[in-house]
Design an enzyme around this catalytic site. Structure first.
Site, PDB file in Angstrom:
ATOM      1  N   ASP A 294      43.535 -17.730 -12.058  1.00 38.23           N
ATOM      2  CA  ASP A 294      43.380 -17.479 -10.626  1.00 38.23           C
ATOM      3  C   ASP A 294      42.593 -16.193 -10.445  1.00 38.23           C
ATOM      4  OD1 ASP A 294      44.789 -19.723 -10.075  1.00 38.23           O
ATOM      5  OD2 ASP A 294      46.456 -18.746  -9.042  1.00 38.23           O
TER       6      ASP A 294
ATOM      7  N   HIS B 139      40.046 -21.918  -4.312  1.00 40.56           N
ATOM      8  CA  HIS B 139      41.331 -21.254  -4.116  1.00 40.56           C
ATOM      9  C   HIS B 139      41.486 -20.786  -2.667  1.00 40.56           C
ATOM     10  CE1 HIS B 139      45.032 -19.673  -5.532  1.00 40.56           C
ATOM     11  NE2 HIS B 139      44.673 -18.411  -5.669  1.00 40.56           N
TER      12      HIS B 139
ATOM     13  N   HIS C 256      43.089 -17.102   1.401  1.00 39.09           N
ATOM     14  CA  HIS C 256      44.332 -17.074   0.632  1.00 39.09           C
ATOM     15  C   HIS C 256      45.584 -17.127   1.526  1.00 39.09           C
ATOM     16  CE1 HIS C 256      47.054 -15.819  -2.728  1.00 39.09           C
ATOM     17  NE2 HIS C 256      46.081 -16.360  -3.468  1.00 39.09           N
TER      18      HIS C 256
ATOM     19  N   HIS D  26      46.017 -14.715 -15.202  1.00 41.10           N
ATOM     20  CA  HIS D  26      45.189 -13.940 -14.288  1.00 41.10           C
ATOM     21  C   HIS D  26      44.261 -13.047 -15.115  1.00 41.10           C
ATOM     22  CE1 HIS D  26      48.370 -15.191 -11.510  1.00 41.10           C
ATOM     23  NE2 HIS D  26      47.499 -14.954 -10.538  1.00 41.10           N
TER      24      HIS D  26
END
Length: 338
Positions: free
Chosen positions: A157, A209, A213, A306
């Site tokens: 991510d 993504h 967010h 990450h």
């Protein structure tokens, strides 16, 4: 005899057409063998020794439609040789129509926070096994229960950049010949175009993504569509690229959101292996990262990491080597058959 001849003619005509159901439940027909979407696909079989320098799948003919389409490529790029960041010609913008914007079907809007539970002993936690059973209805993925191999899917991510660690991660992936999926917010894509170009040109997936967010369990279907569409169109116009994989911000969703994402032709990708690696103030060292990730590996695992983690950057090469030593093979998300 005339009735029989008429019946034969009707049957022959019907066989020359194939049908698909659109988002409104209406069957649409097109001549078999003459579908407009033509694709050239290259499966990124991950076990390779040469650097990955081609997109996972390529389609230079993009009809910019919407909704799940059987056989439609999940990764699109424009024709090579154009003046864009990647050298791929811009793809046509999409303008999605929201199916059932008011959720008249009454799909649940109760918030669900994805829970993966720690796997142990080479077996997935029962929570992800149960989640996958539900996800099948929406074509979503948290655990590959179909493959007969010990497959792993490596995903990251990306919402911001820290100490240029993503470049280090990409170096390791290129060295090891392992493709990954990077789920990027629009802000990250705009601020780090060089990294996005590397991801695409080196054969990785740049997944969607969202734009800002948000918590997808607290916004309506039109806002969900806008969050996905804006990011997709930026990639299409500036990179000549689109990948139909989506990850919910913070893993928060509901049944209504799963349905909306699927209706746009996207595969929702969750995870079955993860740990608290996103907090740059909690560095525990390379050995901790290797031990934590490797202890939780299991066949069909989707690994979430990450790239802002120093521990991950230091440990990634060893994690890959240990996984392969245990008989695991890394696969691209495009190799998963939902």
């Amino acid at each position: 005899m005339k009735k029989l001849l008429c019946l034969i003619l009707v049957l022959c005509t019907a066989l020359s057409f194939s049908g698909c159901v659109n988002e409104d439940g209406i069957t649409q027909f097109s001549e078999t063998g003459k579908e407009r979407r033509q694709s050239e696909t290259q499966s990124t079989r991950i076990e390779r020794t040469e650097p990955m320098n081609k997109p996972t799948e390529v389609s230079v003919s993009d009809e910019s439609g919407q909704g799940p389409k059987t056989g439609a490529p999940l990764v699109l790029t424009g024709a090579a040789g154009a003046d864009t960041k990647t050298g791929f010609a811009p793809l046509e913008r999409v303008s999605y129509t929201v199916s059932d914007p008011e959720n008249t079907k009454g799909l649940s809007v109760k918030r669900i926070g994805h829970s993966h539970g720690p796997a142990f002993g080479g077996k997935a936690h029962h929570t992800v096994v149960d989640f996958q059973k539900v996800f099948e209805k929406f074509g979503a993925l948290t655990l590959d229960t179909k493959s007969q191999e010990k497959v792993l899917y490596l995903t990251f991510d990306c919402g911001w950049e820290y100490e240029n660690l993503t470049a280090r991660v990409l170096d390791i992936l290129r060295e090891k010949g392992v493709p990954a999926a990077f789920f990027c917010t629009l802000d990250h894509i705009k601020k780090q175009p060089e990294l996005i170009v590397r991801m695409i040109k080196e054969g990785h997936i740049v997944g969607n993504h969202s734009t800002t967010h948000p918590n997808f369990s607290s916004i309506n279907r039109t806002k969900m569509k806008d969050e996905i569409e804006q990011t997709e169109n930026y990639l299409r116009e500036n990179f000549g690229y689109c990948a139909k994989f989506f990850r919910f911000p913070a893993g928060e969703y509901n049944e209504n959101a799963l349905d909306l994402v699927s209706s746009l032709g996207y595969v929702s990708v969750f995870w079955s292996v993860a740990y608290n690696d996103w907090n740059v103030k909690q560095i525990k060292g390379k050995d901790y990262a290797v031990k934590t990730v490797c202890e939780r590996l299991h066949p069909g695992a989707v690994i979430l990491l990450h790239s802002v983690s120093k521990d991950n950057a230091a440990a990634l090469g060893e994690i890959i080597d240990k996984a392969r030593a245990e008989g695991y093979v890394f696969r691209a998300l495009t190799d998963y058959s939902a």
